[in-house]
Scaffold this motif. Structure first.
Motif, short mmCIF file in Angstrom:
data_model
loop_
_atom_site.label_atom_id
_atom_site.label_comp_id
_atom_site.label_asym_id
_atom_site.label_seq_id
_atom_site.Cartn_x
_atom_site.Cartn_y
_atom_site.Cartn_z
N VAL A 195 -41.38 7.52 43.79
CA VAL A 195 -41.60 6.07 43.79
C VAL A 195 -40.50 5.45 42.93
O VAL A 195 -40.34 5.80 41.75
CB VAL A 195 -42.98 5.70 43.24
N ALA A 196 -39.73 4.53 43.52
CA ALA A 196 -38.68 3.81 42.78
C ALA A 196 -39.08 2.33 42.72
O ALA A 196 -39.65 1.78 43.67
CB ALA A 196 -37.33 3.97 43.48
N LEU A 197 -38.79 1.70 41.58
CA LEU A 197 -39.25 0.34 41.32
C LEU A 197 -38.08 -0.55 40.88
O LEU A 197 -37.14 -0.07 40.23
CB LEU A 197 -40.33 0.33 40.24
N LEU B 101 -35.95 1.53 38.20
CA LEU B 101 -36.43 2.84 37.77
C LEU B 101 -36.48 3.72 39.01
O LEU B 101 -37.21 3.41 39.97
CB LEU B 101 -37.82 2.75 37.15
N LEU B 102 -35.74 4.83 39.01
CA LEU B 102 -35.49 5.57 40.24
C LEU B 102 -36.14 6.94 40.29
O LEU B 102 -35.79 7.75 41.16
CB LEU B 102 -33.98 5.70 40.46
N GLY B 103 -37.08 7.24 39.39
CA GLY B 103 -37.76 8.53 39.45
C GLY B 103 -36.78 9.68 39.40
O GLY B 103 -35.92 9.74 38.53
N LEU C 279 -29.39 -1.60 46.24
CA LEU C 279 -29.94 -2.26 45.06
C LEU C 279 -29.25 -3.57 44.70
O LEU C 279 -29.88 -4.54 44.31
CB LEU C 279 -29.88 -1.30 43.86
N GLY C 280 -27.95 -3.63 44.76
CA GLY C 280 -27.25 -4.79 44.23
C GLY C 280 -27.06 -4.66 42.73
O GLY C 280 -27.40 -3.64 42.11
N GLN C 281 -26.56 -5.68 42.09
CA GLN C 281 -26.18 -5.61 40.69
C GLN C 281 -27.40 -5.54 39.78
O GLN C 281 -28.41 -6.22 40.00
CB GLN C 281 -25.32 -6.80 40.31
N LEU C 282 -27.31 -4.70 38.74
CA LEU C 282 -28.39 -4.50 37.78
C LEU C 282 -27.89 -4.76 36.36
O LEU C 282 -26.70 -4.57 36.06
CB LEU C 282 -28.91 -3.06 37.85
N LYS C 283 -28.80 -5.16 35.51
CA LYS C 283 -28.50 -5.22 34.08
C LYS C 283 -28.78 -3.87 33.42
O LYS C 283 -28.03 -3.41 32.56
CB LYS C 283 -29.35 -6.30 33.41
N VAL C 284 -29.92 -3.24 33.81
CA VAL C 284 -30.31 -1.96 33.22
C VAL C 284 -30.67 -0.99 34.34
O VAL C 284 -31.40 -1.35 35.28
CB VAL C 284 -31.52 -2.11 32.27
N LEU C 285 -30.16 0.22 34.24
CA LEU C 285 -30.49 1.28 35.19
C LEU C 285 -31.23 2.39 34.45
O LEU C 285 -30.74 2.88 33.43
CB LEU C 285 -29.23 1.83 35.83
N LYS C 286 -32.40 2.74 34.95
CA LYS C 286 -33.10 3.94 34.45
C LYS C 286 -32.59 5.10 35.30
O LYS C 286 -32.96 5.24 36.46
CB LYS C 286 -34.60 3.75 34.58
N ALA C 287 -31.70 5.92 34.72
CA ALA C 287 -31.04 6.98 35.48
C ALA C 287 -32.06 7.94 36.06
O ALA C 287 -33.03 8.33 35.40
CB ALA C 287 -30.05 7.72 34.59
N ALA C 288 -31.83 8.32 37.30
CA ALA C 288 -32.75 9.23 37.98
C ALA C 288 -32.57 10.66 37.48
O ALA C 288 -31.48 11.08 37.06
CB ALA C 288 -32.52 9.18 39.49
N HIS C 289 -33.67 11.41 37.52
CA HIS C 289 -33.67 12.87 37.30
C HIS C 289 -33.02 13.28 35.99
O HIS C 289 -32.32 14.28 35.91
CB HIS C 289 -32.99 13.58 38.46
N HIS C 290 -33.25 12.47 34.94
CA HIS C 290 -32.86 12.84 33.56
C HIS C 290 -31.35 13.07 33.42
O HIS C 290 -30.92 13.84 32.56
CB HIS C 290 -33.62 14.09 33.09
#
Length: 774
Positions: free
Chosen positions: A676-678, A689-691, A703-714
């Motif tokens: 699940v990605a949000l 947040l990309l799980g 996705l388009g431009q982001l301010k913060v990326l929660k990197a996937a898979h650590h």
């Protein structure tokens, strides 16, 4: 409760006992009553106020020592403590005694600075693979060359004795999550002027050799466990020696941890050596000595000497037992010299000074705080007992008064430290106290007999089993969740405590106390926050994921970590305490991104401990045991389960949270590819947040431009690809990662992020990362 073994902190839950009561019991012993017949609560309640009312000089000295240590720590309360000491001397019409407060300040400050200046003898080996030989006490490994102490992780399943272990030596960690265990601070507090503080942790510990204890402690332990089943043997080692290493591994038949049951029942103090042990054991010794022809002076003197042997040879130095022994020793010496029983407040202050000068950082230890708060509260036991119905037996009135006061006195520390309050502490302590009154002396005799202790253990076994049954019954009762108490909460508690004290002293009527308590309670329930939280919290759960999204009208937890090939419950031990510490009492949504242990294992415990409005999942796997357990807990707790798909969204407080993945059709059989990605958007600010999505799926999200990326898979090299970074151009990237063997985060990912100009925030380096949502 939290540390974690609490030999201090992380263990004691409530009601540490008093050690000043020994003298009061002597009359009962002389009249034929055995120590076994006196409930521990009555022994604890035997601290009565001495007529006179003048402030003891030791009180002024202790306030100075406390203020000096706080000054050295940079605490904001240091000046207040010092002013209180001087003001107390002036109020007592002895202003010159205020000099004692200043002397204590200098002594406390110098003691702390001296300890802090001690060299780290293990520094040359930090980061290296080492093999160490030392004495293991169940908590720490003591080395002789160099003279140092080390914590072991994981703790070896070995009884105390001589050990040879190997592993990698690293520095201790501080508090990594809100409300979490501060390992570094706890280890520093285990040292003193004459005892080296542990400065290293041996991780990946492997046991190479072990040898049993050969000292008096080893003889005593063999007597304690002779002929007992494993659970009862572990219990006796905990309540007689303070060794909780084995009881921590014991469970009831359905997997419910025994140590957790003690905490939830409000009985964890029974496993923390304290005044209860000192009172019962001293009473037993004096009862035995009374059968001799020795004079009272000799008997009291022998009792005092045996207390020192008990502390330094048998159980070892720790905050609560050291305080109790100092107080009991002082009482017995005073009686031996014909001086009568010392003033209780002065005695408590003397014990505090004697503890803090050689161990200044004990002031920060939860066990020390609980022990002294409880014994201070117990000084009012007689007054409260007098206000109970006179038709009740005095023993019962004292037991009730002692239990209630000790729990009230330690309430703010317990609630703030352990995040919950037992609701059944009073009846549990009354029942368990009666069993302990017989169990502790019998266990002590069994220990003294060594291998022959099995004879006495024929009686100890059933009593220990009865105590465990009481713990199991009350440990399953509900608890009251709590969080960290701020300055306003402490002020409200202090106001209620002052009103209660004035009522006990006859200065105000009961309605005034009741009104004060109700007013403070109502005020504490009001939503005082002018700016409710708007943030995303990336919790440090080691090698795993747990992200909290907080908006005024939406609280969502995305995953809750897990521990692969370990029985450590990240959800219960790390995530739930962190949520409570941040004031989260319920979750609107919990999200299980995919069926990987390091993401969803902890969610089951979260659902058990907190109300949850809805559980979101992606792929419903019918053959996955972890997901099956989570869905089973959700059904048991009545939590609706929703299978989310791309395009699902929820709006709250000007923010929109959108499900980016999985799509509406079956995409893959791989867990990671169905994560699940949000997407969270608020006023032009966006975060994703990309799980554990792989790079080809990430790039397909658009996705388009982001301010913060929660990197996937650590930070795996198979995620956070160049295509994604080109699309999103994140100013900041958060990587949730811990110590691991997978190579996360991969150097290629870090290089790609650097080339994209994105700042990297790693939970293994920064701990929990809190990000404001505009």
């Amino acid at each position: 409760m939290p540390g974690n073994d609490m030999s201090g902190s992380q263990m004691t839950s409530s009601l540490p006992a008093s050690g000043a009561q020994t003298g009061r019991v002597l009359g009962r012993l002389g009249s034929g009553r055995t120590p076994e017949s006196i409930p521990p609560a009555v022994l604890e309640a035997a601290v009565l106020e001495r007529p006179g009312g003048r402030v003891a000089w030791t009180v002024l000295l202790a306030l100075g020592v406390i203020g000096g240590i706080q000054l050295g720590l940079g605490a904001q309360w240091s000046a207040l403590v010092l002013v209180a000491g001087v003001a107390l001397a002036v109020w007592d019409a002895r202003p010159l005694l205020g000099v004692l407060t200043l002397v204590g300040t200098m002594a406390g400050y110098a003691s702390l600075r001296t300890q802090q200046a001690q060299p780290d003898r293990l520094a040359p080996w930090t980061g290296a693979l080492v093999t160490m030989r030392g004495d293991w006490d169940g908590q720490l490994l003591t080395l002789s060359d160099p003279r140092a102490r080390v914590a072991l992780s994981p703790k070896p399943e070995a009884r105390p004795g001589s050990l040879v272990v190997s592993g990698r030596l690293v520095g201790p960690e501080g508090r990594r999550t809100p409300g979490g265990f501060d390992q570094a601070a706890w280890l520093r507090a285990q040292g003193g002027l004459f005892t080296p503080a542990p400065t290293g942790v041996l991780v990946g510990t492997q046991l190479r050799q072990q040898a049993p204890e050969e000292s008096l402690r080893g003889w005593f332990r063999r007597g304690l466990v002779a002929g007992l089943p494993p659970r009862e043997a572990a219990l006796m080692q905990a309540i007689e020696l303070g060794d909780r290493s084995e009881i921590s591994r014991q469970e009831f038949h359905d997997g419910f941890g025994i140590r957790d049951a003690f905490a939830r029942a409000g009985l964890a103090h029974l496993m923390a050596l304290s005044g209860q042990n000192v009172a019962l054991i001293t009473g037993l010794l004096l009862w035995l000595l009374a059968r001799s022809r020795l004079s009272l002076t000799v008997r009291y003197g022998l009792g005092a000497g045996l207390l020192l042997v008990y502390l330094f040879v048998l159980v070892g130095v720790s905050p609560s037992i050291t305080r109790a022994v100092i107080m009991g020793f002082t009482v017995l010496v005073a009686l031996a010299l014909g001086r009568g029983r010392p003033d209780p407040l002065g005695l408590i202050a003397l014990a505090a000074t004697a503890c803090l000068l050689p161990f200044p950082l004990w002031l920060t230890d939860v066990g020390f705080q609980l022990s002294f708060l409880a014994v201070l509260a117990l000084t009012q036991s007689a007054r409260l007992a007098e206000r109970l119905p006179e038709r009740w037996p005095r023993t019962l009135r004292l037991a009730l008064a002692a239990t209630v006061l000790a729990e009230l006195g330690t309430l703010p520390v317990i609630a703030s430290t352990f995040g919950e309050l037992p609701l059944v502490g009073l009846p549990a302590n009354l029942l368990a106290g009666g069993v302990m009154a017989v169990l502790v002396p019998l266990g002590f005799v069994a220990g003294l007999l060594g291998p022959l202790g099995g004879v006495v253990n024929l009686a100890v076994g059933p009593l220990a089993a009865l105590l465990l049954a009481i713990v199991e019954v009350f440990g399953r009762a509900p608890v009251l969740p709590w969080g960290q108490i701020g300055p306003a909460g402490m002020a409200a508690y202090a106001l209620c405590a002052l009103a209660g004290l004035l009522w006990l002293c006859g200065q105000v009527r009961a309605p005034v106390v009741l009104g004060t308590v109700l007013a403070c309670t109502l005020l504490s329930l009001l939503p005082f926050k002018l700016h409710p939280a708007r943030e995303v919290v990336f919790l440090d759960v080691g090698q795993g994921d747990a992200t909290l999204i907080r908006l005024p009208q939406l609280t969502m937890l995305v995953d809750a970590g897990g521990s692969v090939r370990s029985n450590y419950d990240v959800g219960e031990r790390t995530v739930v305490p962190a949520l409570r510490a941040m004031g989260v009492r319920k979750l609107d949504v919990a999200v299980a991104t995919h069926a990987d242990t390091d993401h969803i294992e902890g969610l089951s415990s979260v659902l058990r401990h907190l109300p949850v409005g809805e559980l979101w999942i992606g792929q419903r796997k019918t053959d996955d045991p972890l997901l099956g357990e989570l869905l089973g807990v959700a059904a048991q707790r009545g939590v609706p389960v929703r299978e989310v798909r791309r395009g699902d969204r929820v709006q709250a407080d000007g923010a929109t949270l959108t499900v980016l993945w999985p799509p509406g059709h079956v995409w893959s059989t791989e867990d990671n590819e169905n994560s699940v990605a949000l997407d969270l958007e608020s006023g032009g600010w966006r975060m994703a947040l990309l799980g554990d999505l792989p790079s080809d799926t990430e790039a397909a999200l658009g996705l388009g431009q982001l301010k913060v990326l929660k990197a996937a898979h650590h930070g795996s090299r198979h995620s956070t690809g160049a295509g994604l970074l080109q699309q999103t151009a994140p100013a900041d990237t958060v990587i949730s990662v811990g110590r691991n063997t997978y190579g996360h985060p991969h150097p290629d990912v870090l290089e790609r992020l650097q080339q994209a100009g994105s700042r990297v925030w790693r939970t293994d380096q920064a701990g929990t990362v809190r990000w404001p949502v505009p």
